[in-house]
Design an enzyme around this catalytic site. Structure first.
Site, PDB file in Angstrom:
ATOM      1  N   ASP A 180      84.269  45.289  32.901  1.00  0.00           N
ATOM      2  CA  ASP A 180      82.986  45.882  33.259  1.00  0.00           C
ATOM      3  C   ASP A 180      82.417  46.864  32.242  1.00  0.00           C
ATOM      4  O   ASP A 180      81.266  46.743  31.828  1.00  0.00           O
ATOM      5  CB  ASP A 180      83.105  46.599  34.604  1.00  0.00           C
ATOM      6  CG  ASP A 180      83.497  45.661  35.731  1.00  0.00           C
ATOM      7  OD1 ASP A 180      83.643  44.450  35.478  1.00  0.00           O
ATOM      8  OD2 ASP A 180      83.656  46.135  36.863  1.00  0.00           O
ATOM      9  N   GLU A 405      96.455  49.373  38.958  1.00  0.00           N
ATOM     10  CA  GLU A 405      95.277  48.627  38.512  1.00  0.00           C
ATOM     11  C   GLU A 405      95.297  48.430  36.996  1.00  0.00           C
ATOM     12  O   GLU A 405      95.012  47.342  36.487  1.00  0.00           O
ATOM     13  CB  GLU A 405      94.021  49.378  38.948  1.00  0.00           C
ATOM     14  CG  GLU A 405      92.731  48.644  38.689  1.00  0.00           C
ATOM     15  CD  GLU A 405      91.520  49.395  39.231  1.00  0.00           C
ATOM     16  OE1 GLU A 405      90.401  48.877  39.083  1.00  0.00           O
ATOM     17  OE2 GLU A 405      91.696  50.501  39.794  1.00  0.00           O
TER      18      GLU A 405
END
Length: 440
Positions: A180, A405
């Site tokens: 992103d 993550e």
């Protein structure tokens, strides 16, 4: 014969399986409890790869649940919102996208209006390849069921996203890249000039935020106002780029879709032709011979983007990558700009670049998902040393810091969400590869 897992590996397997079980919602797997409660297309493809090693029926349901959100033109949205969760429990939520106001979208589900790297055909084929003899018939039936949605996904990309006309799929928002807030998007985003009113008020956004978040939201608003129309993407939308990782995944899934077509009695030739077109365009448009790497192409300026990120190595997934290019990529990957500079490779940005940030999402940290993709490509090319490095380093990360993550590439510290489903899932696949039959 099979190589059994060690006691440590068995414990890691059980811990990863427990994460996936705990994050199962009944129709899919939440990427991270509390943090990412819905279904993300890219995540679910990765998750199904690991579920294939743990609970095959759930792996099938995972992919089918994502495709429930598919639009009639074939677009596979990058988010399918959970219908029983509050509309304001995650930003950007359904009220930003307003998918149900668009013709040809699901009437019973809210989705986003963007897509993500089309890993799904590759994931479906790996699910089939892991089937036992007793599971083979059911596995073929699943492929027959999902073939048409997969073909529609690829048809959408070729018809609506080939903005450059050479066979590559363009992304129209940084979120579509799967990486992103990658530094690759800094320059195209900086060229945008959103009005002061572009920001959508509401719950404070999830990171990555900062000064670019207004631009992220503004790009979505532009797409929504245009009805997410392909004509707007081609002629007016201010952000359009051809990304090497997105298109390498597209190529790998085109090859996988050709195999699925053969298994299910469909014509594989169009998918092979699509893969060849992507292969040629990657070399012709995104290869930078002076730098010896692949770079993203900004379609609005016609220039390659200078930032060097993990996306540059995505074309390792191309089985026909020329040997000189393969050697250049491996040299760069192992150099002091990437794996050679860190204890826990692969950092997602050139560590010598001024934009490198060891703790900021896709601007430096190591992710299990990108490590897995590069491992898959290296293994397919017979690059045993590289594949073993990536496999070993990835397993070492989760042993040290758990299923986080993402991770600090220097000290391996876990960052972001805990009990992250993608990390757990791909660890299962890496462990399964360790216990696969080996030559005596």
């Amino acid at each position: 014969m099979n190589t059994p897992l060690t006691g440590d590996e068995t414990a890691l397997w059980r811990a990863a399986a427990r994460v996936l079980d705990d994050n199962w919602t009944g129709c899919g797997t939440a990427p991270s409890p509390g943090l990412y409660p819905h279904l993300w297309s890219w995540d679910s493809a990765f998750i199904s790869v690991g579920l294939a090693r743990h609970r095959r029926e759930r792996a099938e349901r995972e992919l089918l649940s994502v495709f429930r959100g598919q639009w009639s033109d074939g677009l596979l949205p990058h988010i399918v919102f959970h219908p029983r969760l509050t509309r304001h429990g995650y930003f950007p939520g359904p009220d930003l996208w307003r998918s149900r106001t668009i013709a040809g979208t699901p009437r019973d589900l809210d989705t986003s209006g963007l897509t993500q790297p089309p890993l799904h055909a590759l994931a479906a084929l790996r699910l089939h390849e892991s089937a036992t003899a007793d599971e083979a018939e059911r596995s073929r039936a699943f492929l027959a069921r999902i073939y048409r949605p997969l073909a529609a996904q690829h048809r959408y990309l070729s018809r609506c996203r080939d903005l450059g006309g050479a066979g590559l799929a363009a992304i129209c928002h940084p979120w579509e890249s799967g990486l992103d807030n990658s530094p690759a998007w800094d320059r195209p985003l900086a060229a945008l000039d959103p009005p002061p009113s572009a920001y959508a008020p509401g719950r404070p956004p999830r990171p990555p935020a900062g000064e670019d978040h207004d631009r992220y939201v503004w790009l979505v608003v532009l797409l929504r106002r245009a009805g997410y129309a392909p004509g707007h993407l081609r002629e007016e939308h201010p952000f359009a780029a051809e990304d090497p990782l997105f298109n390498a995944v597209y190529l790998a899934s085109a090859h996988a879709l050709a195999e699925i077509a053969e298994i299910t009695g469909h014509d594989p030739v169009p998918h092979r032709e699509q893969a060849q077109r992507i292969h040629r365009a990657l070399l012709d448009r995104l290869w930078d011979p002076e730098a010896g790497c692949f770079r993203a192409l900004d379609l609005r300026t016609g220039r390659l983007i200078p930032a060097l990120t993990v996306s540059s190595f995505g074309p390792l997934l191309d089985p026909e990558l020329p040997r000189p290019i393969l050697r250049s990529l491996v040299e760069l990957l192992l150099s002091g700009r990437f794996a050679g500079a860190t204890g826990y490779p692969v950092p997602t940005c050139d560590v010598q670049a001024s934009c490198f940030d060891r703790g900021d999402y896709w601007r430096g940290p190591t992710w299990i998902s990108t490590n897995w993709l590069l491992w898959l490509g290296a293994a397919a090319h017979g690059l045993t040393v590289v594949a073993d490095l990536l496999q070993g380093a990835t397993l070492r990360l989760v042993r040290q810091s758990g299923f986080r993550e993402y991770f600090d590439p220097f000290d391996g510290a876990g960052r972001g969400g805990h009990d992250y489903s993608c990390s757990a899932s791909l660890v299962l696949d890496l462990l399964a590869a360790r216990r696969a039959p080996r030559a005596a």
